[in-house]
Motif scaffolding. Structure first.
Motif, PDB file in Angstrom:
ATOM      1  N   SER A 177       0.835  -1.209   0.000  1.00  0.00           N
ATOM      2  CA  SER A 177       0.000   0.000   0.000  1.00  0.00           C
ATOM      3  C   SER A 177       0.867   1.254   0.000  1.00  0.00           C
ATOM      4  CB  SER A 177      -0.940  -0.002   1.221  1.00  0.00           C
ATOM      5  OG  SER A 177      -0.269   0.432   2.389  1.00  0.00           O
ATOM      6  N   ILE A 178       2.003   1.172   0.691  1.00  0.00           N
ATOM      7  CA  ILE A 178       2.904   2.331   0.738  1.00  0.00           C
ATOM      8  C   ILE A 178       3.503   2.581  -0.641  1.00  0.00           C
ATOM      9  CG2 ILE A 178       5.103   3.153   1.659  1.00  0.00           C
ATOM     10  CD1 ILE A 178       4.329   1.716   4.297  1.00  0.00           C
ATOM     11  N   ARG A 179       3.921   1.498  -1.274  1.00  0.00           N
ATOM     12  CA  ARG A 179       4.491   1.642  -2.626  1.00  0.00           C
ATOM     13  C   ARG A 179       3.452   2.241  -3.581  1.00  0.00           C
ATOM     14  NH1 ARG A 179       7.746  -3.258  -1.472  1.00  0.00           N
ATOM     15  NH2 ARG A 179       9.887  -2.490  -1.504  1.00  0.00           N
ATOM     16  N   GLU A 180       2.230   1.711  -3.502  1.00  0.00           N
ATOM     17  CA  GLU A 180       1.183   2.215  -4.387  1.00  0.00           C
ATOM     18  C   GLU A 180       0.960   3.712  -4.168  1.00  0.00           C
ATOM     19  OE1 GLU A 180      -1.346  -1.970  -4.543  1.00  0.00           O
ATOM     20  OE2 GLU A 180      -2.146  -0.256  -3.411  1.00  0.00           O
ATOM     21  N   ASP A 186       4.222   9.854  -8.189  1.00  0.00           N
ATOM     22  CA  ASP A 186       5.421  10.050  -9.015  1.00  0.00           C
ATOM     23  C   ASP A 186       6.738   9.929  -8.265  1.00  0.00           C
ATOM     24  OD1 ASP A 186       4.284  10.278 -11.463  1.00  0.00           O
ATOM     25  OD2 ASP A 186       3.943  12.447 -11.312  1.00  0.00           O
ATOM     26  N   TYR A 187       6.732   9.136  -7.224  1.00  0.00           N
ATOM     27  CA  TYR A 187       8.010   8.876  -6.553  1.00  0.00           C
ATOM     28  C   TYR A 187       8.749   7.777  -7.289  1.00  0.00           C
ATOM     29  CZ  TYR A 187       7.323  11.627  -2.311  1.00  0.00           C
ATOM     30  OH  TYR A 187       7.178  12.648  -1.411  1.00  0.00           O
ATOM     31  N   ILE A 188      10.081   7.838  -7.254  1.00  0.00           N
ATOM     32  CA  ILE A 188      10.912   6.788  -7.844  1.00  0.00           C
ATOM     33  C   ILE A 188      11.437   5.930  -6.694  1.00  0.00           C
ATOM     34  CG2 ILE A 188      13.017   6.304  -9.154  1.00  0.00           C
ATOM     35  CD1 ILE A 188      12.751   9.107 -10.378  1.00  0.00           C
ATOM     36  N   GLU A 189      11.203   4.620  -6.781  1.00  0.00           N
ATOM     37  CA  GLU A 189      11.759   3.742  -5.756  1.00  0.00           C
ATOM     38  C   GLU A 189      13.183   3.390  -6.139  1.00  0.00           C
ATOM     39  OE1 GLU A 189       9.724   0.036  -4.983  1.00  0.00           O
ATOM     40  OE2 GLU A 189      10.969  -0.329  -3.211  1.00  0.00           O
ATOM     41  N   VAL A 190      14.106   3.567  -5.199  1.00  0.00           N
ATOM     42  CA  VAL A 190      15.519   3.312  -5.498  1.00  0.00           C
ATOM     43  C   VAL A 190      16.115   2.366  -4.474  1.00  0.00           C
ATOM     44  CG1 VAL A 190      15.855   5.557  -6.578  1.00  0.00           C
ATOM     45  CG2 VAL A 190      16.278   5.284  -4.113  1.00  0.00           C
ATOM     46  N   GLU A 191      17.293   1.876  -4.810  1.00  0.00           N
ATOM     47  CA  GLU A 191      18.068   1.074  -3.879  1.00  0.00           C
ATOM     48  C   GLU A 191      19.436   1.709  -3.710  1.00  0.00           C
ATOM     49  OE1 GLU A 191      17.198  -3.452  -4.046  1.00  0.00           O
ATOM     50  OE2 GLU A 191      17.434  -2.723  -6.092  1.00  0.00           O
ATOM     51  N   GLY A 234      20.913  15.034  -7.338  1.00  0.00           N
ATOM     52  CA  GLY A 234      21.069  14.560  -8.710  1.00  0.00           C
ATOM     53  C   GLY A 234      19.859  14.806  -9.586  1.00  0.00           C
ATOM     54  N   GLY A 235      18.754  15.284  -8.997  1.00  0.00           N
ATOM     55  CA  GLY A 235      17.618  15.687  -9.812  1.00  0.00           C
ATOM     56  C   GLY A 235      16.456  14.714  -9.854  1.00  0.00           C
ATOM     57  N   MET A 236      16.465  13.716  -8.995  1.00  0.00           N
ATOM     58  CA  MET A 236      15.359  12.749  -9.033  1.00  0.00           C
ATOM     59  C   MET A 236      14.050  13.325  -8.484  1.00  0.00           C
ATOM     60  SD  MET A 236      16.869   8.999  -8.231  1.00  0.00           S
ATOM     61  CE  MET A 236      17.706   8.066  -9.506  1.00  0.00           C
ATOM     62  N   GLU A 237      14.152  14.382  -7.734  1.00  0.00           N
ATOM     63  CA  GLU A 237      13.015  15.147  -7.197  1.00  0.00           C
ATOM     64  C   GLU A 237      12.155  14.401  -6.191  1.00  0.00           C
ATOM     65  OE1 GLU A 237      10.695  17.338 -10.021  1.00  0.00           O
ATOM     66  OE2 GLU A 237      12.462  18.388 -10.806  1.00  0.00           O
ATOM     67  N   ARG A 238      11.729  13.182  -6.509  1.00  0.00           N
ATOM     68  CA  ARG A 238      10.929  12.427  -5.536  1.00  0.00           C
ATOM     69  C   ARG A 238      11.455  10.997  -5.471  1.00  0.00           C
ATOM     70  NH1 ARG A 238       4.671  14.406  -6.012  1.00  0.00           N
ATOM     71  NH2 ARG A 238       5.157  16.637  -6.068  1.00  0.00           N
ATOM     72  N   VAL A 239      12.058  10.620  -4.366  1.00  0.00           N
ATOM     73  CA  VAL A 239      12.591   9.259  -4.246  1.00  0.00           C
ATOM     74  C   VAL A 239      12.164   8.644  -2.923  1.00  0.00           C
ATOM     75  CG1 VAL A 239      14.660   9.618  -5.646  1.00  0.00           C
ATOM     76  CG2 VAL A 239      14.743  10.053  -3.183  1.00  0.00           C
ATOM     77  N   TYR A 240      12.100   7.330  -2.940  1.00  0.00           N
ATOM     78  CA  TYR A 240      11.962   6.633  -1.673  1.00  0.00           C
ATOM     79  C   TYR A 240      12.697   5.316  -1.722  1.00  0.00           C
ATOM     80  CZ  TYR A 240       8.312   3.430  -3.526  1.00  0.00           C
ATOM     81  OH  TYR A 240       7.619   2.475  -4.223  1.00  0.00           O
TER      82      TYR A 240
END
Length: 630
Positions: A177-180, A186-191, A234-240
């Motif tokens: 649910s959090i990912r959704e 418009d968040y980008i999921e990163v590692e 780096g410009g990703m603006e929205r990440v999690y």
RNA sequence: GGUUCACUAGCUCAGUUGGCAGAGCACCUGACUUUUAAUCAGGGUGUCCCGGGUUCAAAUCCCGGGUGAGCCA
């Protein structure tokens, strides 16, 4: 092996004797238990499904009645009764049924009917042996309650306790649910790396590990914060990133050494936006897994739809009547703290004391969802200062049931201020706070390139799952919580077993050996040479020489022995200090670069690819200095 | 780290004042073709967490250790 296990192995052998593989193969499943109950719930009286269905699962009960027997099959969706009948199965298959045990996994083909007692049941027309269980399961009525076995053998816990399965399914759904929620925004999921050389982004002691090839001590991450902010630079603006972090600290009902956090960062937002997101994420998760935003946690009713917001100073003022932010000096704040019985440490400033008062007097009273805002700058090294009051930051923490669930702030994007904060942390570290942040130079560099105004947030996933599944302990929401090894296993010295210590494969195929000497030397001449074990007390490169190393050696006498050796191209001096070597000690002194060299250190020399290779003879450190060689 | 409690059969648990190790479920043998914590008859399967000590005798008392749970820091 006990009697019960022997019996099961005998039955396994009996299956094999009948030509039936006790550990079977692929099985096509048409229905889960729950599907059968739903799809055939209409059956009444003598009615029977026209459709033949297949189900698979673990036998959880067997009620034998001679020539017909009932059993209970459990799969992921639940349980269903199945009915074995001699008339239907025939002698051979029914005799195979008699070899089944509780715990065995079988695949069943059959028709559905309702028994006289009203239970929807699958009449077994045929069954496949899928896996013979060789260990008895816990008792059917009390099940498995021993917490230690539940955590150590979670598979048994999952078999026996359906609510455990529900908890972990809920955990997955919460994370989903959090990912959704974030993906929709418009968040980008990163590692980002778990291994690093600086443990930053939080106040905590890290785990230390070692990279063998780099011969480098590394930390397991304690937070994902700094790397995620680098990505905002780096410009990703929205990440999690939702992932595991590791903190080398105590363990109790709320803390496990490894746990899961989500951190998210949004450029051009501030802490108020992130408070809204926090609320949205938590409400959304509750709605997804509970279907409501109200729930009971350990007997206390919690209403997520009604969230309070108050500043830390106001909360403390409400609870104690003291306004710490009105203090001009530390002495004033200390007096206030003493007056209300709040202990503080010498190194605390006004902000630190306010925080201590908050933790002592307010925190545990925040049962209903509450945002606390305006944390002191002193305890918030990564948060941006409040424009009106530089003593405090634009930060919030979210509390439920007296526990911190989330922490967020407007990110500090001023590299000069950030560097100063890191330096303050270093001072705290020197003053005895080993949880204070480490200096991260590259993070400052990143900020110097420009971090947009950014709001950031971290949520403890395990705690959120605990609330939404009414779990008393963090171990109840971790499939495999950290446990001490049992006596006899584990507790080994991992470093001794690390690959670096494992024998290195050496390729000797290109080695060329000098021909052996033809001429013999008599024993008398040989025994005149005095070979000794020597320990390297000091070793340095001889100035102005590319080749020579100067060894100061302990040869077992009171006098240091100095020997020069032309091996700098093979060894760096510092790697030889402390080693035990072999030297001839009765050679006459020889001047090299103006220094007397008293003896010769023995090396092994060979040719490889027409290059001369050299290895110093290094021997066991157990050999004492001065030991004579024969 | 301190402290309290727990550890006995595969599981859940009894075990008195220190005196032959117990029950239910599970398991084994037999009966039983719609039971459901199936039932009926028979059968006890054990490193009493580990190591010392006290004692004629220790699951039980004492000391040390292990693991877990809780409380405190």
């Amino acid at each position: 092996m006990n009697e019960l296990m022997k019996v099961r192995r005998d039955k396994l052998a009996a299956f094999e004797a009948k030509g039936v593989a006790p550990f079977g193969h692929r099985f096509e499943v048409s229905h889960h238990a729950k599907d059968v109950l739903e799809q055939f719930g209409h059956l009444e009286g003598e009615e029977e499904s026209s459709e033949e269905i297949t189900i698979a699962g673990r036998l959880m009960a067997i009620r034998g009645h001679g020539k017909a027997s009932f059993s209970v099959l459990m799969d992921r969706s639940g349980r269903i009764q199945i009915y074995f009948k001699l008339d239907v199965l025939g002698e051979e298959k029914y005799s195979q049924f008699k070899l089944l045990d509780i715990g065995d996994i079988i695949g069943v083909k059959g028709h559905v009917f309702r028994t006289r007692r009203g239970e929807i049941t699958v009449r077994v027309d045929d069954f496949d042996m899928l896996s013979k269980s060789l260990r008895p399961l816990p008792e059917k009525f009390h099940g498995l309650t021993d917490t230690e076995i539940r955590y150590r053998q979670r598979y048994v816990d999952l078999i026996m306790n359906p609510e455990v399965m529900n908890t972990f399914v809920a955990r997955t759904n919460i994370m989903k649910s959090i990912r959704e929620y974030l993906d929709e925004r418009d968040y980008i999921e990163v590692e980002t790396p778990v291994l690093g050389t600086i443990a930053g982004g939080a106040a905590a002691r890290p785990f230390i590990t070692h990279h063998n090839t780099l011969d480098l001590d590394m930390y397991l991450r304690i937070a994902t914060e700094l790397n995620l902010k680098r990505l905002i630079v780096g410009g990703m603006e929205r990440v999690y990133e939702m992932g595991r972090v590791f903190r080398n600290e105590g363990m109790d009902v709320r803390h496990n050494p490894e746990f899961t956090t989500i951190e998210l960062y949004q450029a051009y937002a501030d802490y108020t936006d992130l408070m809204d997101i926090t609320e949205g994420l938590v409400l959304n998760a509750a709605n997804k897994v509970l279907g409501t935003t109200e729930f009971d946690y350990q007997g206390t009713h919690i209403d997520l739809a009604n969230v309070k917001r108050i500043s830390m100073n106001d909360a403390v003022k409400e609870a104690t009547g003291k306004d710490f932010l009105s203090c001009q000096t530390v002495e004033e704040a200390r007096a206030m703290a003493t007056e209300i019985g709040v202990p503080y440490e010498e190194r605390f400033g006004i902000g630190g004391i306010l925080n201590a008062a908050f933790e002592e007097k307010v925190e545990e009273t925040l049962i209903q969802p509450t945002f606390i805002t305006g944390h002191p700058t002193e305890i918030s090294p990564l948060a941006k200062r409040n424009p009106e009051n530089p003593m405090i930051t634009d930060r919030f923490e979210f509390f439920i049931y007296g526990r911190e669930l989330a922490n967020g702030f407007t990110e500090l994007n001023d590299p000069i201020d950030q560097e100063g904060r890191f330096l303050d942390q270093l001072k705290q570290r020197e003053a005895g706070d080993d949880e204070a942040h480490e200096m991260d130079r590259d993070f400052i560099t990143a900020l110097e390139y420009g971090l947009p105004p950014t709001g950031g947030l971290g949520i403890g996933i395990d705690r959120l799952v605990m609330f939404l599944t009414d779990s008393a302990s963090i171990r109840d929401v971790l499939l495999f919580p950290t446990m001490k090894p049992l006596a006899g296993e584990g507790k080994k010295n991992l470093h001794a077993n690390s690959p670096a210590k494992v024998e290195e494969k050496i390729d000797f195929s290109k080695v060329q050996i000098e021909p052996l000497f033809e001429e013999c030397v008599d024993f008398e001449t040989f025994s005149k040479s005095d070979f000794r074990a020597v320990k390297v007390k000091a070793c340095e490169a001889v100035p102005k020489s590319k080749k020579l190393l100067k060894f100061t050696l302990d040869d077992g006498t009171d006098n240091d022995r100095v020997i020069l050796s032309g091996i700098h191209q093979y060894y760096e001096p510092e790697e030889l200090v402390g080693k035990t070597l072999i030297a001839i000690v009765n050679l006459p002194p020889r001047k090299m670069m103006g220094i007397d060299s008293c003896g010769m250190i023995i090396s092994a020399v060979h040719q490889e690819d027409d290059e001369e290779a050299l290895n110093l003879l290094m021997v066991s450190d157990r050999i004492p200095a001065g030991a004579k060689l024969y």
